[in-house]
Write a protein that holds these residues in place. Structure first.
Motif, PDB file in Angstrom:
ATOM      1  N   LEU A  24      75.936 -58.256 -25.965  1.00 22.06           N
ATOM      2  CA  LEU A  24      74.716 -58.685 -26.653  1.00 22.06           C
ATOM      3  C   LEU A  24      73.501 -58.456 -25.769  1.00 22.06           C
ATOM      4  O   LEU A  24      72.433 -58.039 -26.242  1.00 22.06           O
ATOM      5  CB  LEU A  24      74.839 -60.158 -27.028  1.00 22.06           C
ATOM      6  CG  LEU A  24      73.629 -60.795 -27.693  1.00 22.06           C
ATOM      7  CD1 LEU A  24      73.255 -60.087 -28.982  1.00 22.06           C
ATOM      8  CD2 LEU A  24      73.881 -62.284 -27.951  1.00 22.06           C
ATOM      9  N   ASP A  25      73.630 -58.712 -24.480  1.00 18.99           N
ATOM     10  CA  ASP A  25      72.536 -58.476 -23.543  1.00 18.99           C
ATOM     11  C   ASP A  25      72.083 -57.021 -23.584  1.00 18.99           C
ATOM     12  O   ASP A  25      70.883 -56.725 -23.547  1.00 18.99           O
ATOM     13  CB  ASP A  25      72.989 -58.854 -22.126  1.00 18.99           C
ATOM     14  CG  ASP A  25      71.924 -58.604 -21.078  1.00 18.99           C
ATOM     15  OD1 ASP A  25      71.094 -59.507 -20.847  1.00 18.99           O
ATOM     16  OD2 ASP A  25      71.915 -57.504 -20.481  1.00 18.99           O
TER      17      ASP A  25
ATOM     18  N   ILE B  19      78.383 -69.180 -20.100  1.00 21.43           N
ATOM     19  CA  ILE B  19      77.993 -68.616 -21.396  1.00 21.43           C
ATOM     20  C   ILE B  19      76.623 -67.962 -21.239  1.00 21.43           C
ATOM     21  O   ILE B  19      75.655 -68.581 -20.799  1.00 21.43           O
ATOM     22  CB  ILE B  19      77.927 -69.707 -22.478  1.00 21.43           C
ATOM     23  CG1 ILE B  19      79.310 -70.325 -22.699  1.00 21.43           C
ATOM     24  CG2 ILE B  19      77.368 -69.148 -23.785  1.00 21.43           C
ATOM     25  CD1 ILE B  19      80.327 -69.391 -23.302  1.00 21.43           C
ATOM     26  N   LYS B  20      76.535 -66.690 -21.587  1.00 21.94           N
ATOM     27  CA  LYS B  20      75.268 -65.951 -21.546  1.00 21.94           C
ATOM     28  C   LYS B  20      75.431 -64.690 -22.386  1.00 21.94           C
ATOM     29  O   LYS B  20      76.547 -64.306 -22.754  1.00 21.94           O
ATOM     30  CB  LYS B  20      74.888 -65.590 -20.107  1.00 21.94           C
ATOM     31  CG  LYS B  20      75.935 -64.804 -19.340  1.00 21.94           C
ATOM     32  CD  LYS B  20      75.483 -64.558 -17.905  1.00 21.94           C
ATOM     33  CE  LYS B  20      76.552 -63.827 -17.105  1.00 21.94           C
ATOM     34  NZ  LYS B  20      76.119 -63.583 -15.705  1.00 21.94           N
ATOM     35  N   SER B  21      74.320 -64.023 -22.676  1.00 16.02           N
ATOM     36  CA  SER B  21      74.370 -62.882 -23.593  1.00 16.02           C
ATOM     37  C   SER B  21      75.189 -61.719 -23.041  1.00 16.02           C
ATOM     38  O   SER B  21      75.812 -60.979 -23.807  1.00 16.02           O
ATOM     39  CB  SER B  21      72.952 -62.414 -23.934  1.00 16.02           C
ATOM     40  OG  SER B  21      72.225 -62.095 -22.764  1.00 16.02           O
TER      41      SER B  21
ATOM     42  N   THR C 217      74.531 -68.888 -14.281  1.00 18.77           N
ATOM     43  CA  THR C 217      73.511 -67.852 -14.156  1.00 18.77           C
ATOM     44  C   THR C 217      72.138 -68.468 -14.388  1.00 18.77           C
ATOM     45  O   THR C 217      71.954 -69.248 -15.325  1.00 18.77           O
ATOM     46  CB  THR C 217      73.775 -66.729 -15.179  1.00 18.77           C
ATOM     47  OG1 THR C 217      75.094 -66.194 -14.962  1.00 18.77           O
ATOM     48  CG2 THR C 217      72.754 -65.613 -15.030  1.00 18.77           C
ATOM     49  N   LEU C 218      71.191 -68.105 -13.533  1.00 18.31           N
ATOM     50  CA  LEU C 218      69.837 -68.641 -13.633  1.00 18.31           C
ATOM     51  C   LEU C 218      69.282 -68.450 -15.042  1.00 18.31           C
ATOM     52  O   LEU C 218      69.367 -67.375 -15.613  1.00 18.31           O
ATOM     53  CB  LEU C 218      68.934 -67.929 -12.612  1.00 18.31           C
ATOM     54  CG  LEU C 218      67.509 -68.468 -12.484  1.00 18.31           C
ATOM     55  CD1 LEU C 218      67.512 -69.891 -11.970  1.00 18.31           C
ATOM     56  CD2 LEU C 218      66.680 -67.559 -11.575  1.00 18.31           C
TER      57      LEU C 218
ATOM     58  N   TYR D  26      74.567 -76.240 -23.927  1.00 19.50           N
ATOM     59  CA  TYR D  26      73.208 -75.917 -23.467  1.00 19.50           C
ATOM     60  C   TYR D  26      73.067 -74.404 -23.274  1.00 19.50           C
ATOM     61  O   TYR D  26      72.093 -73.794 -23.753  1.00 19.50           O
ATOM     62  CB  TYR D  26      72.925 -76.636 -22.153  1.00 19.50           C
ATOM     63  CG  TYR D  26      71.541 -76.365 -21.576  1.00 19.50           C
ATOM     64  CD1 TYR D  26      70.480 -77.214 -21.862  1.00 19.50           C
ATOM     65  CD2 TYR D  26      71.314 -75.280 -20.743  1.00 19.50           C
ATOM     66  CE1 TYR D  26      69.219 -76.976 -21.345  1.00 19.50           C
ATOM     67  CE2 TYR D  26      70.061 -75.020 -20.223  1.00 19.50           C
ATOM     68  CZ  TYR D  26      69.015 -75.870 -20.511  1.00 19.50           C
ATOM     69  OH  TYR D  26      67.761 -75.613 -19.996  1.00 19.50           O
ATOM     70  N   SER D  27      74.022 -73.797 -22.597  1.00 19.71           N
ATOM     71  CA  SER D  27      73.960 -72.354 -22.352  1.00 19.71           C
ATOM     72  C   SER D  27      73.984 -71.573 -23.663  1.00 19.71           C
ATOM     73  O   SER D  27      73.303 -70.553 -23.807  1.00 19.71           O
ATOM     74  CB  SER D  27      75.129 -71.918 -21.464  1.00 19.71           C
ATOM     75  OG  SER D  27      75.124 -72.620 -20.244  1.00 19.71           O
ATOM     76  N   PHE D  28      74.764 -72.069 -24.643  1.00 20.61           N
ATOM     77  CA  PHE D  28      74.795 -71.424 -25.952  1.00 20.61           C
ATOM     78  C   PHE D  28      73.437 -71.529 -26.633  1.00 20.61           C
ATOM     79  O   PHE D  28      73.002 -70.593 -27.331  1.00 20.61           O
ATOM     80  CB  PHE D  28      75.877 -72.070 -26.821  1.00 20.61           C
ATOM     81  CG  PHE D  28      75.990 -71.462 -28.197  1.00 20.61           C
ATOM     82  CD1 PHE D  28      76.643 -70.258 -28.382  1.00 20.61           C
ATOM     83  CD2 PHE D  28      75.439 -72.099 -29.302  1.00 20.61           C
ATOM     84  CE1 PHE D  28      76.742 -69.686 -29.643  1.00 20.61           C
ATOM     85  CE2 PHE D  28      75.529 -71.543 -30.563  1.00 20.61           C
ATOM     86  CZ  PHE D  28      76.184 -70.333 -30.742  1.00 20.61           C
ATOM     87  N   GLY D  29      72.740 -72.652 -26.437  1.00 17.38           N
ATOM     88  CA  GLY D  29      71.391 -72.792 -26.992  1.00 17.38           C
ATOM     89  C   GLY D  29      70.434 -71.741 -26.446  1.00 17.38           C
ATOM     90  O   GLY D  29      69.568 -71.234 -27.173  1.00 17.38           O
ATOM     91  N   VAL D  30      70.589 -71.395 -25.165  1.00 18.72           N
ATOM     92  CA  VAL D  30      69.757 -70.331 -24.569  1.00 18.72           C
ATOM     93  C   VAL D  30      70.044 -69.001 -25.259  1.00 18.72           C
ATOM     94  O   VAL D  30      69.132 -68.225 -25.557  1.00 18.72           O
ATOM     95  CB  VAL D  30      70.007 -70.220 -23.051  1.00 18.72           C
ATOM     96  CG1 VAL D  30      69.150 -69.113 -22.448  1.00 18.72           C
ATOM     97  CG2 VAL D  30      69.710 -71.546 -22.353  1.00 18.72           C
TER      98      VAL D  30
END
Length: 472
Positions: free
Chosen positions: A277-278, A323-325, A361-362, A382-386
């Motif tokens: 996704l990123d 969790i991140k893109s 991850t920052l 929270y990370s999913f919200g980002v």
């Protein structure tokens, strides 16, 4: 005594740490048995193994003697076990490799002998966990004598001579076949890569060394080679293999195999045709314009379903913690698959958190992780919200190239929402009157996920339900 208000902070401070770990309720304190520094004598009771809900077990700096009971493997929830600075003898029981949650372990400065267990979490412990035991050998100490030493018979025995020859022949044949197989595999990789003759640098991560391999039968897989600090690499490799061996879901990457050879650690996954996704939101030039709102909503729903499975259905449950893109991979139909379980931790159904270092991850790390060394389900939320904000805005969580005040995506979106200027935060490629209500609804969900107070954040089960209702 009445239980204090949930808003009243409680702290536990352990002897070896200068930090206090904050817990909001007495019932949330980790079950602990700490008998350190008491000059206790005698043997370690085998009955300690019946303490199945204990998280911390510390007997260091006493005068305990005798052997380490193998029954301690019954402490299935233990995360910290410190038996250092005693007079323990004998071997380290192999049964302790069954302790899946054990993250801190020490038997330093005893009189232990024999081979250090090499399975389970033992591969992730440092050499200092075993120092001060001259009789120990293995991965964390001096090399052991031949593994067959315990089974040897006198040198003059013809039976012993035959066994030795058989072992040597067997090892030679095994090494020969293994070397041939590895060489053939390496040649296949090189030949296939050369035949394709093309590498897309935008899809390669420098620290992961991901590669494609087209296998027989025209099936593609992705090979991830871990590199970096040896101890950290081993911990991440172990965590990823353990997590994905237990977890099977359509919205998780499928681990098809792994390989450990000398200092190399390879993980083999199903190949994801559309990268991450990123890549589509932030790297590919026409990526954002190619991802319409329906596709982005489908990706959000898939990622939420994968996360809900980890938190609620997988046994034991799993905290992803990263969790991140870039860890949401996309197949040929743009279905989401959660990836990279190198920081994941297993968590038992009746637990609410695990102790942890500050990892992640920052831009995606929950604010409470900087205040207490605990990781929770609500941290993943929270990370999913980002990630939801990235899907809505097309922007990175942190962009140091922008002026101050606009670098932090979360603060900027919340401020715009307070000023009733929500429509200005949406990616122009997806914003239109047709989807206006859906965009605003997902924005509200994202902001709930990003609440400063973890208790206000929704569960992953709620997230899946809400996103399903929007898709219907």
């Amino acid at each position: 005594m009445e239980e204090p208000s949930s808003d009243f902070p409680l702290f536990i401070k352990r002897n070896v740490s200068g930090r206090g770990l904050q817990y909001n309720q007495v019932g949330s304190l980790p079950p602990t048995l700490d008998l350190s520094n008491n000059h206790l004598t005698g043997t370690i009771w085998p009955e300690f193994g019946n303490l199945k809900k204990l998280n911390v077990f510390e007997l260091k700096c006493n005068n305990f003697s005798g052997t380490i009971p193998s029954s301690l493997s019954g402490m299935t929830s233990v995360e910290t076990m410190d038996l250092s600075h005693n007079n323990l003898s004998g071997t380290i029981p192999d049964s302790l490799v069954e302790l899946s949650f054990l993250s801190k372990f020490s038997v330093a400065y005893n009189q232990l002998t024999g081979k250090i267990p090499s399975g389970g979490q033992f591969q992730t412990f440092s050499n200092s966990s075993f120092e001060g035991n001259a009789g120990l050998c293995g991965d964390h100490a001096s090399p052991c004598p031949s593994d067959d030493a315990d089974d040897q018979v006198p040198l003059g025995s013809p039976h012993g001579s035959k066994r030795s020859k058989g072992v040597i022949i067997g090892m030679s044949v095994g090494i020969g076949f293994g070397t041939t197989f590895l060489l053939a595999l390496m040649c296949l990789i090189v030949l296939r890569t050369t035949r394709r003759g093309e590498v897309d640098p935008e899809k390669e991560e420098a620290d992961a060394n991901d590669k494609e391999l087209e296998q027989l039968g025209s099936r593609k897989v992705a090979i991830k080679r871990l590199s970096g600090d040896c101890g950290q690499m081993e911990r991440e490799f172990q965590a990823e293999v353990e997590a994905l061996s237990r977890a099977q879901h359509p919205n998780l990457v499928l681990l098809q195999g792994y390989c450990k050879y000398k200092n190399d650690r390879l993980l083999i996954y199903s190949y994801m045709e559309n990268s991450s996704l990123d890549y589509w939101l932030h790297e590919k030039l026409d990526g954002p314009s190619s991802l319409d709102w329906d596709t982005r909503l489908q990706i959000a729903q898939g990622a939420a379903m994968g996360l809900a499975y980890l938190h609620q259905s997988c046994e034991p449950h799993i905290l992803h913690r990263d969790i991140k893109s870039s860890n949401i991979l996309l197949d040929e139909k743009f279905e989401a698959h959660l990836a990279d379980f190198g920081l994941a931790r297993l968590i038992l159904p009746y637990d609410t958190h695990v102790t942890t270092d500050l990892v992640g991850t920052l831009g995606y790390i929950p604010p409470e992780y900087g205040q207490a060394s605990v990781a929770t389900y609500k941290g993943d939320v929270y990370s999913f919200g980002v990630v939801l904000l990235e899907l809505l805005t097309g922007k990175r969580p942190m962009d140091m190239c922008k002026p101050r005040g606009c670098r932090d995506l979360i603060s900027w979106v919340i401020q715009m929402k307070k000023e009733k200027r929500e429509s200005e935060v949406f990616d122009p490629f997806i914003y239109d009157k047709q989807h206006d209500k859906e965009l605003l609804r997902v924005l509200d969900i994202a902001c709930l996920c990003l609440s400063e107070c973890p208790k206000i954040r929704p569960s992953t089960e709620q997230l899946v339900s809400w996103l399903n209702n929007i898709l219907m």
